[in-house]
Design a protein around this motif. Structure first.
Motif, mmCIF file in Angstrom:
data_model
loop_
_atom_site.group_PDB
_atom_site.id
_atom_site.type_symbol
_atom_site.label_atom_id
_atom_site.label_comp_id
_atom_site.label_asym_id
_atom_site.label_seq_id
_atom_site.Cartn_x
_atom_site.Cartn_y
_atom_site.Cartn_z
ATOM 1 N N ALA A 157 0.860 -1.189 0.000
ATOM 2 C CA ALA A 157 0.000 0.000 0.000
ATOM 3 C C ALA A 157 0.893 1.236 0.000
ATOM 4 C CB ALA A 157 -0.918 -0.014 1.211
ATOM 5 N N TYR A 158 1.042 1.868 -1.146
ATOM 6 C CA TYR A 158 1.930 3.027 -1.249
ATOM 7 C C TYR A 158 1.285 4.223 -0.543
ATOM 8 C CZ TYR A 158 4.749 6.771 -3.200
ATOM 9 O OH TYR A 158 5.571 7.855 -3.350
ATOM 10 N N GLN A 159 2.060 4.866 0.346
ATOM 11 C CA GLN A 159 1.535 5.953 1.168
ATOM 12 C C GLN A 159 2.188 7.305 0.879
ATOM 13 O OE1 GLN A 159 2.026 4.587 5.210
ATOM 14 N NE2 GLN A 159 0.814 2.714 4.851
ATOM 15 N N ASN A 160 3.208 7.316 0.012
ATOM 16 C CA ASN A 160 3.881 8.558 -0.365
ATOM 17 C C ASN A 160 4.454 9.288 0.852
ATOM 18 O OD1 ASN A 160 4.828 10.423 -2.264
ATOM 19 N ND2 ASN A 160 2.988 11.710 -2.098
ATOM 20 N N ASN A 161 5.114 8.528 1.703
ATOM 21 C CA ASN A 161 5.687 9.147 2.917
ATOM 22 C C ASN A 161 7.059 8.564 3.241
ATOM 23 O OD1 ASN A 161 4.973 6.609 3.718
ATOM 24 N ND2 ASN A 161 3.685 7.260 5.439
ATOM 25 N N ASN A 162 7.784 8.171 2.205
ATOM 26 C CA ASN A 162 9.125 7.595 2.386
ATOM 27 C C ASN A 162 9.070 6.349 3.270
ATOM 28 O OD1 ASN A 162 11.898 7.581 1.799
ATOM 29 N ND2 ASN A 162 12.380 8.552 3.763
ATOM 30 N N GLN A 163 8.015 5.563 3.015
ATOM 31 C CA GLN A 163 7.777 4.408 3.859
ATOM 32 C C GLN A 163 8.854 3.338 3.698
ATOM 33 O OE1 GLN A 163 4.266 3.866 1.219
ATOM 34 N NE2 GLN A 163 4.357 1.744 1.925
ATOM 35 N N LYS A 164 9.026 2.569 4.773
ATOM 36 C CA LYS A 164 9.974 1.467 4.769
ATOM 37 C C LYS A 164 9.226 0.187 4.419
ATOM 38 C CE LYS A 164 13.439 -0.819 7.705
ATOM 39 N NZ LYS A 164 14.063 -0.853 9.066
ATOM 40 N N VAL A 165 9.854 -0.613 3.552
ATOM 41 C CA VAL A 165 9.201 -1.840 3.088
ATOM 42 C C VAL A 165 10.122 -3.015 3.389
ATOM 43 C CG1 VAL A 165 8.284 -3.101 1.103
ATOM 44 C CG2 VAL A 165 7.986 -0.604 1.261
ATOM 45 N N GLU A 166 9.521 -4.095 3.894
ATOM 46 C CA GLU A 166 10.268 -5.329 4.120
ATOM 47 C C GLU A 166 9.559 -6.468 3.375
ATOM 48 O OE1 GLU A 166 10.661 -6.060 8.257
ATOM 49 O OE2 GLU A 166 11.939 -4.310 8.622
ATOM 50 N N MET A 167 10.361 -7.269 2.619
ATOM 51 C CA MET A 167 9.812 -8.398 1.879
ATOM 52 C C MET A 167 10.630 -9.637 2.188
ATOM 53 S SD MET A 167 9.103 -6.588 -1.852
ATOM 54 C CE MET A 167 8.366 -8.098 -2.526
ATOM 55 N N LEU A 168 9.945 -10.774 2.355
ATOM 56 C CA LEU A 168 10.610 -12.043 2.659
ATOM 57 C C LEU A 168 10.444 -13.013 1.498
ATOM 58 C CD1 LEU A 168 9.713 -12.789 6.399
ATOM 59 C CD2 LEU A 168 11.996 -12.350 5.456
ATOM 60 N N TYR A 169 11.526 -13.741 1.219
ATOM 61 C CA TYR A 169 11.458 -14.808 0.221
ATOM 62 C C TYR A 169 11.970 -16.087 0.845
ATOM 63 C CZ TYR A 169 12.710 -17.848 -3.667
ATOM 64 O OH TYR A 169 12.855 -18.932 -4.485
ATOM 65 N N ASP A 170 11.107 -17.103 0.933
ATOM 66 C CA ASP A 170 11.447 -18.390 1.541
ATOM 67 C C ASP A 170 11.817 -19.353 0.426
ATOM 68 O OD1 ASP A 170 11.792 -20.613 3.031
ATOM 69 O OD2 ASP A 170 9.748 -20.666 3.852
ATOM 70 N N ASN A 171 13.098 -19.620 0.289
ATOM 71 C CA ASN A 171 13.593 -20.509 -0.760
ATOM 72 C C ASN A 171 13.507 -21.956 -0.299
ATOM 73 O OD1 ASN A 171 14.790 -21.501 -3.059
ATOM 74 N ND2 ASN A 171 16.870 -21.129 -2.322
ATOM 75 N N SER A 172 12.742 -22.768 -0.985
ATOM 76 C CA SER A 172 12.600 -24.175 -0.590
ATOM 77 C C SER A 172 13.847 -24.984 -0.928
ATOM 78 C CB SER A 172 11.377 -24.789 -1.284
ATOM 79 O OG SER A 172 11.519 -24.728 -2.701
ATOM 80 N N GLY A 173 14.640 -24.467 -1.863
ATOM 81 C CA GLY A 173 15.879 -25.148 -2.219
ATOM 82 C C GLY A 173 17.056 -24.492 -1.525
ATOM 83 N N LYS A 174 18.228 -24.866 -1.917
ATOM 84 C CA LYS A 174 19.442 -24.290 -1.359
ATOM 85 C C LYS A 174 20.125 -23.418 -2.404
ATOM 86 C CE LYS A 174 19.316 -26.199 2.727
ATOM 87 N NZ LYS A 174 19.192 -25.398 3.955
ATOM 88 N N PHE A 175 20.691 -22.306 -1.942
ATOM 89 C CA PHE A 175 21.450 -21.444 -2.835
ATOM 90 C C PHE A 175 22.817 -22.071 -3.061
ATOM 91 C CE2 PHE A 175 18.503 -18.312 -0.957
ATOM 92 C CZ PHE A 175 17.989 -17.752 -2.129
#
Length: 317
Positions: free
Chosen positions: A274-292
């Protein structure tokens, strides 16, 4: 003796009279036959002249008919009646040439009919000529009108081409401007950090990570203010590229395809913000089922068809 001599003289005179009468009779008969022969010769000559004149007139009418047919055809008229009359005339010519009796009066009457017919057709031809002259005049007028219309059409076509060029130029400029506005309104991901999360939920911020200690990726970044950007939910796509440049994807974690510059491309994960136009901080998680596997990985962020940011991390052995 004298009597005998007288008798002889009488007989001689009688013979002279008879001979005179015979001579007179023969002279009369000769003169009469000569006159009859002369008359017959004159009649034969006259008949021959009539025959020649009749044949000449028939031939002349035939020639005139041919000329009339050709003229009417040239003028675009109907030659049916003329053709039928020509066929009838040719039949009369054949019959005349084969006739054993001299019937010039009969054919002279037909010649008058043919001449009357030709006179009537002269009137028709004159009318056709007048109509053709009117058509030619109308055609010339139409040509002039068509020429004017063609000139006007060429001007219109040229004007339309100019307008089309203007519209094309305007459309291109408008498209370019729209692209610039869209690009200016696009989100920007600043200060992107690629963190790792282990199985115990502990987060680490390093340049290199061990594969055995990476269970999830955590992306942290800011979305700066932008008055051109609408305050609404924005889909942010994450592409993680392995050391070979292939997109790391896992259907179980919501990977799929999206468009980049109109071309389909895979993405690693997606999340709606939800973009709020207030220099908001965003955190996103990616759960990799395999191995890097070991190597350098690149991370790319996309929103609304534009790349909004990127970073990288390294997996060591």
């Amino acid at each position: 003796m004298q009597q005998e001599q007288k008798n002889k003289q009488s007989i001689a005179w009688a013979m002279v009279v008879v001979l005179g009468l015979a001579t007179a009779m023969f002279g009369y008969l000769f003169t009469t036959q000569k006159q009859e022969l002369t008359q017959q010769e004159s009649m034969v000559v006259e008949k021959a002249r009539e025959l020649a004149v009749t044949k000449t007139k028939l031939d002349s009418i035939s020639t005139v008919l041919d000329a009339k047919i050709a003229e009417v055809e040239k003028l675009g008229g109907d030659v049916t009646e003329l053709t039928k009359m020509k066929e009838k005339l040719e039949a009369d010519k054949v019959a005349f040439s084969r006739s054993r009796r001299v019937e010039t009066n009969k054919y002279l009457g037909k010649i008058k009919e043919y001449e009357k017919f030709l006179t009537e057709k002269d009137e028709m031809i004159a009318q056709l000529k007048a109509e053709n002259e009117q058509l030619v005049a109308s055609n010339d007028s139409l040509h002039t009108h068509v020429g004017t219309l063609t000139s006007e059409r060429e001007k219109l076509v040229q004007r339309q081409a100019e307008l089309t060029d203007s519209v094309t130029t305007f459309t291109a400029a408008n498209k370019e401007l729209s692209a610039k506005v869209s690009k200016a309104a696009a989100l920007k991901a600043q200060n992107l950090k690629v963190l790792t999360v282990n199985s115990r939920g502990k987060t680490k911020d390093r340049e290199e990570y061990k594969a055995s200690r990476v269970d999830k990726l955590k992306l942290v970044f800011n979305l700066p203010e932008n008055d051109l950007t609408a305050q609404e939910p924005k889909d942010i796509y994450v592409r993680v590229l392995d050391p070979d440049g292939a997109v790391v994807s896992d259907d179980a974690t919501g990977s799929g395809e999206f468009e980049i510059d109109g071309a389909p491309s895979k993405f690693t994960s997606r999340e709606s913000i939800a973009y709020q136009n207030n220099n908001q901080k965003v955190e996103m998680l990616y759960d990799n089922s395999g191995k890097f596997r070991p190597g350098k990985y690149n991370v790319e962020l996309y929103a609304e068809g534009y790349k909004i940011g990127g970073g990288n991390f390294t997996i060591k052995k």
